[in-house]
Design an enzyme around this catalytic site. Structure first.
Site, mmCIF file in Angstrom:
data_model
loop_
_atom_site.group_PDB
_atom_site.id
_atom_site.type_symbol
_atom_site.label_atom_id
_atom_site.label_comp_id
_atom_site.label_asym_id
_atom_site.label_seq_id
_atom_site.Cartn_x
_atom_site.Cartn_y
_atom_site.Cartn_z
ATOM 1 N N ASP A 21 -114.801 -30.267 -47.972
ATOM 2 C CA ASP A 21 -116.049 -30.805 -48.511
ATOM 3 C C ASP A 21 -116.924 -29.680 -49.055
ATOM 4 O O ASP A 21 -116.874 -28.558 -48.551
ATOM 5 C CB ASP A 21 -116.785 -31.574 -47.395
ATOM 6 C CG ASP A 21 -117.872 -32.472 -47.949
ATOM 7 O OD1 ASP A 21 -117.894 -32.712 -49.170
ATOM 8 O OD2 ASP A 21 -118.708 -32.924 -47.152
ATOM 9 N N HIS A 38 -114.296 -28.198 -57.932
ATOM 10 C CA HIS A 38 -112.971 -28.729 -57.587
ATOM 11 C C HIS A 38 -111.890 -27.710 -57.964
ATOM 12 O O HIS A 38 -110.927 -27.513 -57.226
ATOM 13 C CB HIS A 38 -112.725 -30.057 -58.287
ATOM 14 C CG HIS A 38 -113.648 -31.160 -57.833
ATOM 15 N ND1 HIS A 38 -113.903 -31.400 -56.500
ATOM 16 C CD2 HIS A 38 -114.383 -32.078 -58.520
ATOM 17 C CE1 HIS A 38 -114.747 -32.418 -56.389
ATOM 18 N NE2 HIS A 38 -115.059 -32.839 -57.603
ATOM 19 N N LEU A 132 -93.712 -25.195 -43.354
ATOM 20 C CA LEU A 132 -94.909 -26.038 -43.255
ATOM 21 C C LEU A 132 -94.741 -27.367 -43.997
ATOM 22 O O LEU A 132 -94.197 -27.396 -45.099
ATOM 23 C CB LEU A 132 -96.090 -25.270 -43.883
ATOM 24 C CG LEU A 132 -97.399 -26.041 -44.035
ATOM 25 C CD1 LEU A 132 -98.077 -26.225 -42.683
ATOM 26 C CD2 LEU A 132 -98.342 -25.324 -44.999
HETATM 27 C C1 FPP Z 1 -115.136 -32.848 -51.672
HETATM 28 O O1 FPP Z 1 -116.156 -32.160 -52.320
HETATM 29 C C2 FPP Z 1 -113.880 -32.690 -52.349
HETATM 30 C C3 FPP Z 1 -113.167 -33.666 -52.983
HETATM 31 C C4 FPP Z 1 -113.612 -35.064 -53.051
HETATM 32 C C5 FPP Z 1 -111.927 -33.416 -53.674
HETATM 33 C C6 FPP Z 1 -111.084 -32.328 -53.098
HETATM 34 C C7 FPP Z 1 -110.216 -31.854 -54.152
HETATM 35 C C8 FPP Z 1 -109.805 -30.582 -54.310
HETATM 36 C C9 FPP Z 1 -110.122 -29.478 -53.401
HETATM 37 C C10 FPP Z 1 -109.012 -30.254 -55.492
HETATM 38 C C11 FPP Z 1 -107.631 -30.780 -55.530
HETATM 39 C C12 FPP Z 1 -106.873 -30.726 -54.259
HETATM 40 C C13 FPP Z 1 -105.565 -30.467 -54.111
HETATM 41 C C14 FPP Z 1 -104.947 -30.755 -52.815
HETATM 42 C C15 FPP Z 1 -104.722 -29.900 -55.159
HETATM 43 P P1 FPP Z 1 -117.367 -32.974 -52.929
HETATM 44 O O2 FPP Z 1 -117.095 -33.214 -54.366
HETATM 45 O O3 FPP Z 1 -117.590 -34.212 -52.143
HETATM 46 O O4 FPP Z 1 -118.526 -31.964 -52.735
HETATM 47 P P2 FPP Z 1 -120.076 -32.284 -52.484
HETATM 48 O O5 FPP Z 1 -120.168 -33.047 -51.194
HETATM 49 O O6 FPP Z 1 -120.704 -30.927 -52.385
HETATM 50 O O7 FPP Z 1 -120.559 -33.067 -53.668
#
Ligand code: FPP
Length: 247
Positions: A21, A38, A132
């Site tokens: 997050d 992201h 893994l």
């Molecule tokens: C949360 O941050 C993150 C996500 C909803 C997406 C996670 C995706 C990635 C790390 C990229 C792709 C992953 C892989 C496995 C290749 P948020 O957008 O909710 O952040 P915020 O709470 O600060 O708005």
């Protein structure tokens, strides 16, 4: 000195799950669009996966896209799906090099066809790897998964292939999309939020929880080692007393 040196190899958690997050907030802090967060988050995924494989962790489950994330603005959803496709293409050689097997949990049928196909290809290509297990939760939510499991169990009872008295912890676990995967020992959530957000609700009944203020794009391998060391100092009692565990 690295926190890695404090890790007791004999007590490495078998399964670590992570709620990644803070991508959006990290991007905002830099004055950038959310997608930059992201993209930086993918670099963290790469680094943490390599570190977990090197430590000999058996399962690493990452909450990459929740059922609720479908409600984000369409541009962000589309860009995330494209990022997943791009990441799979770029990262498959690294997974092969590190002997990592890719698995997914969640409602993958909801993913766009190209995204689903890329994942299926990578799952197939890495299926013989023995190190893994990297489990990506995609279009996943725990309540969705529990509803699906209940429907399947009900159908089997109706068909007479499962008796009501055969419904127990093991059979429910086996009907979840995580069937066959051991429960997480350690659940990490980044970004300072103290919530579970519909992630592995059944499976984390006895997991150790670890919350860090670090935003996912800035979460380092050193932070992972610190979480593991913290975990190793806890006493997991599973409802028993401390004295029972010692005797
Ligand atoms: C949360 O941050 C993150 C996500 C909803 C997406 C996670 C995706 C990635 C790390 C990229 C792709 C992953 C892989 C496995 C290749 P948020 O957008 O909710 O952040 P915020 O709470 O600060 O708005």
């Amino acid at each position: 000195m690295s926190k890695k040196d404090e890790i007791i190899q004999e007590r490495i958690p078998r399964h670590i799950a992570i709620i990644m997050d803070g991508n959006g907030r990290w991007a905002k802090k830099q004055g950038l669009a959310r997608m930059f967060g992201h993209k930086q988050g993918v670099t963290t995924v790469h680094n943490i996966t390599e570190a977990a494989a090197e430590l000999g962790i058996e399962y690493l489950t990452l909450y990459a896209f929740s059922t609720e994330n479908w409600n984000r603005p369409k541009e962000e959803v589309d860009a995330l799906m494209a990022l997943l496709v791009d990441t799979i293409a770029k990262e498959t050689p690294t997974l092969m090099k590190n002997n990592v097997r890719l698995l997914t949990i969640g409602d993958v049928n909801r993913l766009p066809q190209i995204t689903r196909e890329k994942f299926l290809g990578c799952i197939h290509e890495t299926s013989a790897n023995t190190g893994l297990n990297l489990v990506l939760a995609l279009s996943y939510s725990s309540r969705w998964e529990i509803i699906e499991a209940a429907k399947r169990i009900a159908a089997e009872v109706k068909a007479g292939t499962l008796g009501i008295d055969d419904i127990n912890e093991a059979s429910i676990s086996n009907h979840l999309t995580t069937g066959g995967i051991p429960d997480p020992d350690l659940l990490i959530r980044t970004s300072g939020e103290m919530r579970i957000s519909n992630f592995l609700l059944w499976q984390i009944a006895y997991s150790e929880l670890y919350f860090t203020p670090r935003l996912w794009p800035e979460f380092t391998t050193e932070d992972l080692y610190e979480a593991i060391v913290d975990y190793q100092h806890r006493e997991r009692r599973f409802g028993k007393t401390s004295e029972q565990l010692k005797s």
